[in-house]
Design a protein around this motif. Structure first.
Motif, PDB file in Angstrom:
ATOM      1  N   PRO A  37      -1.669  36.362 -98.914  1.00 52.38           N
ATOM      2  CA  PRO A  37      -3.030  36.540 -98.402  1.00 52.38           C
ATOM      3  C   PRO A  37      -3.048  36.585 -96.875  1.00 52.38           C
ATOM      4  N   ALA A  38      -4.024  37.281 -96.333  1.00 57.67           N
ATOM      5  CA  ALA A  38      -4.197  37.341 -94.878  1.00 57.67           C
ATOM      6  C   ALA A  38      -4.385  35.917 -94.357  1.00 57.67           C
ATOM      7  N   PRO A  39      -3.706  35.546 -93.255  1.00 54.08           N
ATOM      8  CA  PRO A  39      -3.743  34.163 -92.772  1.00 54.08           C
ATOM      9  C   PRO A  39      -5.015  33.764 -92.040  1.00 54.08           C
ATOM     10  N   ASP A  40      -5.802  34.737 -91.601  1.00 52.87           N
ATOM     11  CA  ASP A  40      -7.033  34.423 -90.869  1.00 52.87           C
ATOM     12  C   ASP A  40      -8.018  35.584 -91.052  1.00 52.87           C
ATOM     13  N   ALA A  41      -9.245  35.347 -90.610  1.00 52.12           N
ATOM     14  CA  ALA A  41     -10.306  36.339 -90.800  1.00 52.12           C
ATOM     15  C   ALA A  41     -10.013  37.643 -90.065  1.00 52.12           C
ATOM     16  N   GLU A  42      -9.444  37.562 -88.867  1.00 55.04           N
ATOM     17  CA  GLU A  42      -9.141  38.798 -88.139  1.00 55.04           C
ATOM     18  C   GLU A  42      -8.103  39.624 -88.885  1.00 55.04           C
ATOM     19  N   SER A  43      -7.071  38.987 -89.399  1.00 48.55           N
ATOM     20  CA  SER A  43      -6.056  39.722 -90.156  1.00 48.55           C
ATOM     21  C   SER A  43      -6.654  40.344 -91.409  1.00 48.55           C
ATOM     22  N   LEU A  44      -7.560  39.628 -92.073  1.00 47.72           N
ATOM     23  CA  LEU A  44      -8.214  40.204 -93.246  1.00 47.72           C
ATOM     24  C   LEU A  44      -9.060  41.406 -92.839  1.00 47.72           C
ATOM     25  N   MET A  45      -9.816  41.275 -91.743  1.00 48.23           N
ATOM     26  CA  MET A  45     -10.655  42.387 -91.297  1.00 48.23           C
ATOM     27  C   MET A  45      -9.791  43.602 -90.973  1.00 48.23           C
ATOM     28  N   ARG A  46      -8.682  43.386 -90.284  1.00 48.62           N
ATOM     29  CA  ARG A  46      -7.783  44.489 -89.944  1.00 48.62           C
ATOM     30  C   ARG A  46      -7.210  45.135 -91.215  1.00 48.62           C
ATOM     31  N   SER A  47      -6.826  44.315 -92.176  1.00 54.28           N
ATOM     32  CA  SER A  47      -6.269  44.869 -93.417  1.00 54.28           C
ATOM     33  C   SER A  47      -7.337  45.616 -94.207  1.00 54.28           C
ATOM     34  N   ARG A  48      -8.575  45.187 -94.129  1.00 54.64           N
ATOM     35  CA  ARG A  48      -9.651  45.915 -94.811  1.00 54.64           C
ATOM     36  C   ARG A  48      -9.885  47.274 -94.145  1.00 54.64           C
ATOM     37  N   TYR A  49      -9.822  47.321 -92.813  1.00 58.18           N
ATOM     38  CA  TYR A  49      -9.921  48.610 -92.125  1.00 58.18           C
ATOM     39  C   TYR A  49      -8.797  49.529 -92.615  1.00 58.18           C
ATOM     40  N   THR A  50      -7.575  49.002 -92.635  1.00 56.11           N
ATOM     41  CA  THR A  50      -6.433  49.791 -93.081  1.00 56.11           C
ATOM     42  C   THR A  50      -6.633  50.248 -94.522  1.00 56.11           C
ATOM     43  N   ALA A  51      -7.163  49.382 -95.371  1.00 52.55           N
ATOM     44  CA  ALA A  51      -7.424  49.760 -96.763  1.00 52.55           C
ATOM     45  C   ALA A  51      -8.455  50.891 -96.834  1.00 52.55           C
ATOM     46  N   PHE A  52      -9.444  50.878 -95.945  1.00 48.21           N
ATOM     47  CA  PHE A  52     -10.387  52.004 -95.904  1.00 48.21           C
ATOM     48  C   PHE A  52      -9.659  53.289 -95.541  1.00 48.21           C
ATOM     49  N   THR A  53      -8.732  53.240 -94.588  1.00 48.17           N
ATOM     50  CA  THR A  53      -8.009  54.456 -94.201  1.00 48.17           C
ATOM     51  C   THR A  53      -7.164  54.986 -95.348  1.00 48.17           C
ATOM     52  N   ARG A  54      -6.772  54.112 -96.267  1.00 47.25           N
ATOM     53  CA  ARG A  54      -5.929  54.476 -97.408  1.00 47.25           C
ATOM     54  C   ARG A  54      -6.744  54.675 -98.685  1.00 47.25           C
ATOM     55  N   GLU A  55      -8.058  54.487 -98.573  1.00 44.59           N
ATOM     56  CA  GLU A  55      -8.963  54.577 -99.728  1.00 44.59           C
ATOM     57  C   GLU A  55      -8.503  53.667-100.859  1.00 44.59           C
ATOM     58  N   ASP A  56      -8.172  52.439-100.511  1.00 45.55           N
ATOM     59  CA  ASP A  56      -7.686  51.449-101.465  1.00 45.55           C
ATOM     60  C   ASP A  56      -8.852  50.572-101.919  1.00 45.55           C
ATOM     61  N   ALA A  57      -9.618  51.067-102.876  1.00 45.23           N
ATOM     62  CA  ALA A  57     -10.802  50.354-103.360  1.00 45.23           C
ATOM     63  C   ALA A  57     -10.438  49.019-104.000  1.00 45.23           C
ATOM     64  N   ALA A  58      -9.314  48.961-104.698  1.00 43.65           N
ATOM     65  CA  ALA A  58      -8.929  47.722-105.378  1.00 43.65           C
ATOM     66  C   ALA A  58      -8.765  46.580-104.368  1.00 43.65           C
ATOM     67  N   TYR A  59      -8.086  46.839-103.251  1.00 41.13           N
ATOM     68  CA  TYR A  59      -7.899  45.793-102.241  1.00 41.13           C
ATOM     69  C   TYR A  59      -9.236  45.423-101.587  1.00 41.13           C
ATOM     70  N   LEU A  60     -10.024  46.419-101.258  1.00 42.87           N
ATOM     71  CA  LEU A  60     -11.310  46.147-100.622  1.00 42.87           C
ATOM     72  C   LEU A  60     -12.200  45.299-101.515  1.00 42.87           C
ATOM     73  N   LEU A  61     -12.272  45.628-102.785  1.00 44.54           N
ATOM     74  CA  LEU A  61     -13.111  44.858-103.702  1.00 44.54           C
ATOM     75  C   LEU A  61     -12.550  43.452-103.915  1.00 44.54           C
ATOM     76  N   ALA A  62     -11.223  43.319-103.995  1.00 42.86           N
ATOM     77  CA  ALA A  62     -10.601  42.003-104.193  1.00 42.86           C
ATOM     78  C   ALA A  62     -10.834  41.080-103.007  1.00 42.86           C
ATOM     79  N   THR A  63     -10.961  41.637-101.802  1.00 39.50           N
ATOM     80  CA  THR A  63     -11.146  40.817-100.602  1.00 39.50           C
ATOM     81  C   THR A  63     -12.617  40.660-100.202  1.00 39.50           C
ATOM     82  N   TRP A  64     -13.505  41.186-100.997  1.00 46.31           N
ATOM     83  CA  TRP A  64     -14.948  41.050-100.780  1.00 46.31           C
ATOM     84  C   TRP A  64     -15.400  39.825-101.552  1.00 46.31           C
ATOM     85  N   HIS A  65     -16.111  38.916-100.930  1.00 51.48           N
ATOM     86  CA  HIS A  65     -16.561  37.711-101.614  1.00 51.48           C
ATOM     87  C   HIS A  65     -17.405  38.096-102.830  1.00 51.48           C
TER      88      HIS A  65
END
Length: 137
Positions: A37-65
């Protein structure tokens, strides 16, 4: 789509002018959600941006509260992601944080810019995107 050795789309650097490779940056969180898991909120936010660039809906939904998670996501077909700027990252409690960022992309020749201050929470050792902060009136 980024290869594991190319620069991570989130723009994080190891030193000025030296971008981190995808595999050493967001790729480890996106590729192993359960085990890394991402170690902090900034790392999670950055990984979510990257997931958007990759159109990775599964990761985005899994990391959404779960309290604010949509049932599905739509992506802008043909979007060209232009960059991410993290402006601030601050803890607001032992298991809460805010990240202010600007994400830029182009779709159908039109530039899009999202400036958001987002709330994140940590539950059972894992950070989740909660929602945008209320704007000041």
């Amino acid at each position: 789509m980024s290869s594991v050795s190319s620069a991570c789309p989130c723009g994080r650097t190891r030193s000025p002018g030296r971008p981190l490779p995808y595999a050493q940056c967001c790729g480890r969180y996106i590729g192993d959600f359960a085990g890394c898991p991402a170690p902090d909120a900034e790392s999670l936010m950055r990984s979510r941006y990257t997931a958007f660039t990759r159109e990775d809906a599964a990761y985005l939904l899994a990391t959404w509260h779960p309290s604010h998670r949509p049932s599905a996501l739509d992506f802008d077909t043909g979007a060209k992601w232009l960059g991410l700027e993290v402006r601030t990252h601050r803890a607001t409690g032992p298991d809460a944080a805010e990240v202010e960022f600007v994400a830029r992309w182009r779709v159908a020749g039109r530039a899009v810019r999202l400036h958001e201050r987002s709330r994140f929470v940590r539950e059972e050792g894992r950070w989740y995107y909660l929602m945008p902060c209320a704007t000041d009136a």
